[in-house]
Design a protein around this motif. Sequence first.
Motif, PDB file in Angstrom:
ATOM      1  N   TYR A   1       0.803  -1.221   0.000  1.00  0.00           N
ATOM      2  CA  TYR A   1       0.000   0.000   0.000  1.00  0.00           C
ATOM      3  C   TYR A   1       0.842   1.280   0.000  1.00  0.00           C
ATOM      4  CZ  TYR A   1      -3.903  -3.120   0.768  1.00  0.00           C
ATOM      5  OH  TYR A   1      -4.831  -4.112   0.624  1.00  0.00           O
ATOM      6  N   LYS A   2       2.162   1.118  -0.156  1.00  0.00           N
ATOM      7  CA  LYS A   2       3.088   2.263  -0.231  1.00  0.00           C
ATOM      8  C   LYS A   2       2.952   3.177   0.991  1.00  0.00           C
ATOM      9  CE  LYS A   2       3.089   2.160  -5.273  1.00  0.00           C
ATOM     10  NZ  LYS A   2       2.495   0.867  -5.420  1.00  0.00           N
ATOM     11  N   ILE A   3       3.079   2.558   2.173  1.00  0.00           N
ATOM     12  CA  ILE A   3       2.944   3.265   3.444  1.00  0.00           C
ATOM     13  C   ILE A   3       4.217   3.041   4.262  1.00  0.00           C
ATOM     14  CG2 ILE A   3       1.715   3.260   5.657  1.00  0.00           C
ATOM     15  CD1 ILE A   3      -0.787   2.516   4.120  1.00  0.00           C
ATOM     16  N   ALA A   4       4.694   4.084   4.922  1.00  0.00           N
ATOM     17  CA  ALA A   4       5.844   3.960   5.821  1.00  0.00           C
ATOM     18  C   ALA A   4       5.338   3.560   7.200  1.00  0.00           C
ATOM     19  CB  ALA A   4       6.598   5.279   5.905  1.00  0.00           C
ATOM     20  N   LEU A   5       5.892   2.472   7.734  1.00  0.00           N
ATOM     21  CA  LEU A   5       5.508   2.040   9.072  1.00  0.00           C
ATOM     22  C   LEU A   5       6.250   2.849  10.125  1.00  0.00           C
ATOM     23  CD1 LEU A   5       5.591  -1.851   8.731  1.00  0.00           C
ATOM     24  CD2 LEU A   5       3.587  -0.376   8.849  1.00  0.00           C
ATOM     25  N   PRO A   6       5.583   3.124  11.251  1.00  0.00           N
ATOM     26  CA  PRO A   6       6.314   3.751  12.358  1.00  0.00           C
ATOM     27  C   PRO A   6       7.307   2.747  12.936  1.00  0.00           C
ATOM     28  CG  PRO A   6       4.068   3.200  13.007  1.00  0.00           C
ATOM     29  CD  PRO A   6       4.183   2.884  11.538  1.00  0.00           C
ATOM     30  N   PRO A   7       8.313   3.207  13.679  1.00  0.00           N
ATOM     31  CA  PRO A   7       9.293   2.281  14.252  1.00  0.00           C
ATOM     32  C   PRO A   7       8.624   1.274  15.190  1.00  0.00           C
ATOM     33  CG  PRO A   7       9.850   4.579  14.766  1.00  0.00           C
ATOM     34  CD  PRO A   7       8.558   4.597  14.029  1.00  0.00           C
ATOM     35  N   SER A   8       9.151   0.060  15.235  1.00  0.00           N
ATOM     36  CA  SER A   8       8.632  -0.981  16.129  1.00  0.00           C
ATOM     37  C   SER A   8       9.195  -0.796  17.524  1.00  0.00           C
ATOM     38  CB  SER A   8       9.017  -2.371  15.617  1.00  0.00           C
ATOM     39  OG  SER A   8       8.377  -2.627  14.399  1.00  0.00           O
ATOM     40  N   ALA A   9       8.390  -1.123  18.516  1.00  0.00           N
ATOM     41  CA  ALA A   9       8.854  -1.087  19.902  1.00  0.00           C
ATOM     42  C   ALA A   9       9.937  -2.143  20.085  1.00  0.00           C
ATOM     43  CB  ALA A   9       7.686  -1.352  20.845  1.00  0.00           C
ATOM     44  N   SER A  10      10.951  -1.826  20.842  1.00  0.00           N
ATOM     45  CA  SER A  10      12.096  -2.736  20.997  1.00  0.00           C
ATOM     46  C   SER A  10      11.692  -4.096  21.547  1.00  0.00           C
ATOM     47  CB  SER A  10      13.170  -2.099  21.883  1.00  0.00           C
ATOM     48  OG  SER A  10      12.638  -1.814  23.167  1.00  0.00           O
ATOM     49  N   GLU A  11      10.695  -4.153  22.434  1.00  0.00           N
ATOM     50  CA  GLU A  11      10.289  -5.444  23.004  1.00  0.00           C
ATOM     51  C   GLU A  11       9.646  -6.362  21.969  1.00  0.00           C
ATOM     52  OE1 GLU A  11       6.992  -2.468  24.022  1.00  0.00           O
ATOM     53  OE2 GLU A  11       9.179  -2.487  24.083  1.00  0.00           O
ATOM     54  N   ARG A  12       9.231  -5.808  20.836  1.00  0.00           N
ATOM     55  CA  ARG A  12       8.648  -6.627  19.775  1.00  0.00           C
ATOM     56  C   ARG A  12       9.712  -7.223  18.858  1.00  0.00           C
ATOM     57  NH1 ARG A  12       3.651  -6.556  17.904  1.00  0.00           N
ATOM     58  NH2 ARG A  12       2.059  -5.736  19.253  1.00  0.00           N
ATOM     59  N   LEU A  13      10.950  -6.839  19.032  1.00  0.00           N
ATOM     60  CA  LEU A  13      12.011  -7.265  18.139  1.00  0.00           C
ATOM     61  C   LEU A  13      12.773  -8.490  18.641  1.00  0.00           C
ATOM     62  CD1 LEU A  13      13.428  -3.740  17.212  1.00  0.00           C
ATOM     63  CD2 LEU A  13      11.763  -5.128  15.960  1.00  0.00           C
ATOM     64  N   ALA A  14      12.415  -9.014  19.800  1.00  0.00           N
ATOM     65  CA  ALA A  14      13.114 -10.169  20.357  1.00  0.00           C
ATOM     66  C   ALA A  14      12.937 -11.379  19.441  1.00  0.00           C
ATOM     67  CB  ALA A  14      12.594 -10.482  21.749  1.00  0.00           C
ATOM     68  N   ALA A  15      14.016 -12.058  19.155  1.00  0.00           N
ATOM     69  CA  ALA A  15      13.969 -13.239  18.292  1.00  0.00           C
ATOM     70  C   ALA A  15      13.566 -14.456  19.118  1.00  0.00           C
ATOM     71  CB  ALA A  15      15.335 -13.469  17.649  1.00  0.00           C
TER      72      ALA A  15
END
Length: 136
Positions: free
Chosen positions: A8-22
């Motif tokens: 949809y050609k949209i820029a996402l806001p930054p992800s919260a750091s706690e959501r980036l855990a592998a």
Amino acid sequence: SQRLAEKYKIALPPSASERLAAPVPGVSYYVQSIPFTMGGVEAYDDKDLKVVKPYAWPLQHEEFELDYWLGRGFGVFVISDEAFFLNSAVADYVKLHRQIHDRCQLLTEVRTRKPLFWETDVKIYTYKPEGSRTAK
């Protein structure tokens, strides 16, 4: 979300750091919510939508096919309030939940003891390829 943002050609806001855990293999699980839309957007065809916002995506019809999820390695489906989705006015919701109900094996049902604040019964299904399913 990144796939839909690009579509949809949209820029996402930054992800919260706690959501980036592998996830740690063999130790943790990743739970993917079955997609849905809110605010009445599910009633519109793609061609009728004029504005798309991050995380309020239009229905992605391909995501409402059981084979879409099976092809991505998902095989356990935890369904909350199945009766609501099987009787929904949204055809895609009905289709996916009907496919899970008809093609997967019900493992267990967890009943709500005190249905307050939208708590509902939960059913847990697993997919078994044809020929390997046991009787329900």
